[in-house]
Design a protein around this motif. Sequence first.
Motif, PDB file in Angstrom:
ATOM      1  N   LEU A  39       0.832  -1.208   0.000  1.00  0.00           N
ATOM      2  CA  LEU A  39       0.000   0.000   0.000  1.00  0.00           C
ATOM      3  C   LEU A  39       0.865   1.256   0.000  1.00  0.00           C
ATOM      4  CD1 LEU A  39      -2.813  -1.020   2.509  1.00  0.00           C
ATOM      5  CD2 LEU A  39      -3.096  -0.525   0.072  1.00  0.00           C
ATOM      6  N   THR A  40       1.942   1.236   0.773  1.00  0.00           N
ATOM      7  CA  THR A  40       2.855   2.369   0.814  1.00  0.00           C
ATOM      8  C   THR A  40       3.504   2.588  -0.546  1.00  0.00           C
ATOM      9  OG1 THR A  40       3.274   1.964   3.152  1.00  0.00           O
ATOM     10  CG2 THR A  40       4.861   3.329   2.001  1.00  0.00           C
ATOM     11  N   CYS A  41       3.919   1.512  -1.172  1.00  0.00           N
ATOM     12  CA  CYS A  41       4.520   1.594  -2.506  1.00  0.00           C
ATOM     13  C   CYS A  41       3.518   2.177  -3.501  1.00  0.00           C
ATOM     14  CB  CYS A  41       4.988   0.208  -2.948  1.00  0.00           C
ATOM     15  SG  CYS A  41       5.715   0.168  -4.600  1.00  0.00           S
ATOM     16  N   ALA A  42       2.292   1.680  -3.471  1.00  0.00           N
ATOM     17  CA  ALA A  42       1.265   2.193  -4.381  1.00  0.00           C
ATOM     18  C   ALA A  42       1.007   3.674  -4.128  1.00  0.00           C
ATOM     19  CB  ALA A  42      -0.021   1.382  -4.221  1.00  0.00           C
ATOM     20  N   THR A  60      11.906   0.286  -6.079  1.00  0.00           N
ATOM     21  CA  THR A  60      12.890   0.174  -7.165  1.00  0.00           C
ATOM     22  C   THR A  60      12.294  -0.559  -8.359  1.00  0.00           C
ATOM     23  OG1 THR A  60      14.744   0.231  -5.624  1.00  0.00           O
ATOM     24  CG2 THR A  60      15.158  -0.736  -7.794  1.00  0.00           C
ATOM     25  N   LEU A  61      11.639  -1.685  -8.096  1.00  0.00           N
ATOM     26  CA  LEU A  61      11.034  -2.452  -9.185  1.00  0.00           C
ATOM     27  C   LEU A  61       9.907  -1.673  -9.860  1.00  0.00           C
ATOM     28  CD1 LEU A  61      10.941  -5.992  -7.522  1.00  0.00           C
ATOM     29  CD2 LEU A  61      12.431  -5.235  -9.386  1.00  0.00           C
ATOM     30  N   ALA A  62       9.079  -1.012  -9.060  1.00  0.00           N
ATOM     31  CA  ALA A  62       7.965  -0.243  -9.618  1.00  0.00           C
ATOM     32  C   ALA A  62       8.468   0.956 -10.417  1.00  0.00           C
ATOM     33  CB  ALA A  62       7.038   0.214  -8.496  1.00  0.00           C
ATOM     34  N   GLY A  63       9.480   1.647  -9.907  1.00  0.00           N
ATOM     35  CA  GLY A  63      10.037   2.784 -10.636  1.00  0.00           C
ATOM     36  C   GLY A  63      10.629   2.370 -11.969  1.00  0.00           C
ATOM     37  N   TYR A  97       9.722  -0.375 -13.672  1.00  0.00           N
ATOM     38  CA  TYR A  97       8.672  -0.892 -14.547  1.00  0.00           C
ATOM     39  C   TYR A  97       7.740   0.213 -15.055  1.00  0.00           C
ATOM     40  CZ  TYR A  97       4.779  -3.710 -16.233  1.00  0.00           C
ATOM     41  OH  TYR A  97       3.800  -4.261 -17.014  1.00  0.00           O
ATOM     42  N   PHE A  98       7.223   1.035 -14.129  1.00  0.00           N
ATOM     43  CA  PHE A  98       6.212   2.021 -14.506  1.00  0.00           C
ATOM     44  C   PHE A  98       6.787   3.318 -15.070  1.00  0.00           C
ATOM     45  CE2 PHE A  98       3.863  -0.470 -11.263  1.00  0.00           C
ATOM     46  CZ  PHE A  98       2.821  -0.898 -12.066  1.00  0.00           C
ATOM     47  N   PHE A  99       7.959   3.720 -14.589  1.00  0.00           N
ATOM     48  CA  PHE A  99       8.511   5.011 -14.997  1.00  0.00           C
ATOM     49  C   PHE A  99       9.807   4.878 -15.791  1.00  0.00           C
ATOM     50  CE2 PHE A  99       6.043   5.807 -11.086  1.00  0.00           C
ATOM     51  CZ  PHE A  99       5.071   6.618 -11.634  1.00  0.00           C
ATOM     52  N   HIS A 100      10.195   3.628 -16.067  1.00  0.00           N
ATOM     53  CA  HIS A 100      11.394   3.351 -16.861  1.00  0.00           C
ATOM     54  C   HIS A 100      12.638   4.020 -16.273  1.00  0.00           C
ATOM     55  CE1 HIS A 100       8.555   1.613 -19.632  1.00  0.00           C
ATOM     56  NE2 HIS A 100       7.903   2.756 -19.662  1.00  0.00           N
ATOM     57  N   GLU A 101      12.712   4.041 -14.951  1.00  0.00           N
ATOM     58  CA  GLU A 101      13.863   4.624 -14.271  1.00  0.00           C
ATOM     59  C   GLU A 101      15.032   3.650 -14.329  1.00  0.00           C
ATOM     60  OE1 GLU A 101      12.474   5.513 -10.339  1.00  0.00           O
ATOM     61  OE2 GLU A 101      11.259   7.201 -11.017  1.00  0.00           O
ATOM     62  N   PRO A 102      16.211   4.142 -14.634  1.00  0.00           N
ATOM     63  CA  PRO A 102      17.376   3.249 -14.676  1.00  0.00           C
ATOM     64  C   PRO A 102      17.789   2.827 -13.261  1.00  0.00           C
ATOM     65  CG  PRO A 102      18.050   5.510 -15.021  1.00  0.00           C
ATOM     66  CD  PRO A 102      16.553   5.523 -14.963  1.00  0.00           C
ATOM     67  N   VAL A 103      18.215   1.586 -13.140  1.00  0.00           N
ATOM     68  CA  VAL A 103      18.697   1.066 -11.860  1.00  0.00           C
ATOM     69  C   VAL A 103      20.063   0.440 -12.111  1.00  0.00           C
ATOM     70  CG1 VAL A 103      18.237  -0.474  -9.924  1.00  0.00           C
ATOM     71  CG2 VAL A 103      16.330   0.605 -11.119  1.00  0.00           C
ATOM     72  N   THR A 104      21.066   0.939 -11.405  1.00  0.00           N
ATOM     73  CA  THR A 104      22.434   0.469 -11.606  1.00  0.00           C
ATOM     74  C   THR A 104      22.708  -0.787 -10.792  1.00  0.00           C
ATOM     75  OG1 THR A 104      23.301   1.771  -9.765  1.00  0.00           O
ATOM     76  CG2 THR A 104      23.197   2.862 -11.927  1.00  0.00           C
ATOM     77  N   SER A 105      23.784  -1.449 -11.118  1.00  0.00           N
ATOM     78  CA  SER A 105      24.180  -2.636 -10.352  1.00  0.00           C
ATOM     79  C   SER A 105      24.533  -2.245  -8.916  1.00  0.00           C
ATOM     80  CB  SER A 105      25.355  -3.344 -11.026  1.00  0.00           C
ATOM     81  OG  SER A 105      26.440  -2.469 -11.175  1.00  0.00           O
ATOM     82  N   ARG A 106      25.032  -1.055  -8.743  1.00  0.00           N
ATOM     83  CA  ARG A 106      25.333  -0.569  -7.392  1.00  0.00           C
ATOM     84  C   ARG A 106      24.055  -0.454  -6.559  1.00  0.00           C
ATOM     85  NH1 ARG A 106      29.130   4.625  -6.619  1.00  0.00           N
ATOM     86  NH2 ARG A 106      28.123   5.482  -4.807  1.00  0.00           N
ATOM     87  N   HIS A 107      22.998  -0.005  -7.190  1.00  0.00           N
ATOM     88  CA  HIS A 107      21.701   0.086  -6.524  1.00  0.00           C
ATOM     89  C   HIS A 107      21.225  -1.308  -6.102  1.00  0.00           C
ATOM     90  CE1 HIS A 107      17.916   2.489  -5.937  1.00  0.00           C
ATOM     91  NE2 HIS A 107      17.417   1.261  -5.902  1.00  0.00           N
ATOM     92  N   TRP A 108      21.342  -2.286  -7.019  1.00  0.00           N
ATOM     93  CA  TRP A 108      20.926  -3.650  -6.699  1.00  0.00           C
ATOM     94  C   TRP A 108      21.783  -4.242  -5.572  1.00  0.00           C
ATOM     95  CZ3 TRP A 108      16.305  -4.718  -7.684  1.00  0.00           C
ATOM     96  CH2 TRP A 108      15.680  -4.325  -8.868  1.00  0.00           C
ATOM     97  N   CYS A 109      23.061  -3.906  -5.555  1.00  0.00           N
ATOM     98  CA  CYS A 109      23.926  -4.363  -4.445  1.00  0.00           C
ATOM     99  C   CYS A 109      23.451  -3.767  -3.120  1.00  0.00           C
ATOM    100  CB  CYS A 109      25.385  -3.979  -4.703  1.00  0.00           C
ATOM    101  SG  CYS A 109      26.168  -4.980  -5.966  1.00  0.00           S
ATOM    102  N   GLY A 110      23.040  -2.519  -3.149  1.00  0.00           N
ATOM    103  CA  GLY A 110      22.495  -1.890  -1.949  1.00  0.00           C
ATOM    104  C   GLY A 110      21.231  -2.584  -1.480  1.00  0.00           C
ATOM    105  N   ILE A 111      20.373  -2.935  -2.408  1.00  0.00           N
ATOM    106  CA  ILE A 111      19.141  -3.646  -2.055  1.00  0.00           C
ATOM    107  C   ILE A 111      19.466  -5.027  -1.492  1.00  0.00           C
ATOM    108  CG2 ILE A 111      17.101  -4.760  -3.052  1.00  0.00           C
ATOM    109  CD1 ILE A 111      16.731  -2.250  -4.728  1.00  0.00           C
ATOM    110  N   ALA A 112      20.440  -5.709  -2.074  1.00  0.00           N
ATOM    111  CA  ALA A 112      20.854  -7.019  -1.549  1.00  0.00           C
ATOM    112  C   ALA A 112      21.365  -6.881  -0.116  1.00  0.00           C
ATOM    113  CB  ALA A 112      21.921  -7.630  -2.449  1.00  0.00           C
ATOM    114  N   THR A 113      22.067  -5.811   0.156  1.00  0.00           N
ATOM    115  CA  THR A 113      22.557  -5.556   1.506  1.00  0.00           C
ATOM    116  C   THR A 113      21.392  -5.332   2.470  1.00  0.00           C
ATOM    117  OG1 THR A 113      24.569  -4.586   0.590  1.00  0.00           O
ATOM    118  CG2 THR A 113      24.063  -4.065   2.888  1.00  0.00           C
ATOM    119  N   ILE A 114      20.387  -4.618   2.012  1.00  0.00           N
ATOM    120  CA  ILE A 114      19.193  -4.391   2.832  1.00  0.00           C
ATOM    121  C   ILE A 114      18.507  -5.714   3.143  1.00  0.00           C
ATOM    122  CG2 ILE A 114      16.852  -3.419   2.808  1.00  0.00           C
ATOM    123  CD1 ILE A 114      18.110  -1.058   1.175  1.00  0.00           C
ATOM    124  N   ILE A 115      18.360  -6.562   2.133  1.00  0.00           N
ATOM    125  CA  ILE A 115      17.725  -7.868   2.340  1.00  0.00           C
ATOM    126  C   ILE A 115      18.521  -8.685   3.351  1.00  0.00           C
ATOM    127  CG2 ILE A 115      17.148 -10.067   1.231  1.00  0.00           C
ATOM    128  CD1 ILE A 115      16.565  -8.408  -1.316  1.00  0.00           C
TER     129      ILE A 115
END
Length: 112
Positions: free
Chosen positions: A13-16, A78-81, A83-101
């Motif tokens: 809901l927050t993401c939406a 990140t996934l919604a941005g 998919y819906f807004f075609h925002e670029p996501v770098t590998s560094r960003h994905w590494c940050g998300i992996a760290t969060i997980i």
Amino acid sequence: MIDYLLVLVVSLLTCAGQLCQKKATEGWQSSAKRTAASWLSLALLLLGLAMLLWLRLLQSMPLSQAYPLLSVNFIFITLAGQYFFHEPVTSRHWCGIATIILGIFLLNWHGK
């Protein structure tokens, strides 16, 4: 188990709500003020509902456990941005998300 499902619903809901806010800002940048107001109203509704469910969740789950679980929002946004807004996501960003997980896992791991 129901608490974790509630965290997931609050996160979605927050993401939406955040996505609706983004759409509202796009409307204000153009001449579609009425559309922007509709998106903003929907955002307020979604974020308000998320807050009410969050308050319900805090009745049964410790804040120190529940709040870190909301970090899953970083993944959803990140996934919604992307998919819906075609925002670029770098590998560094994905590494940050992996760290969060990994951090969420460590905070909720009840090992000895």
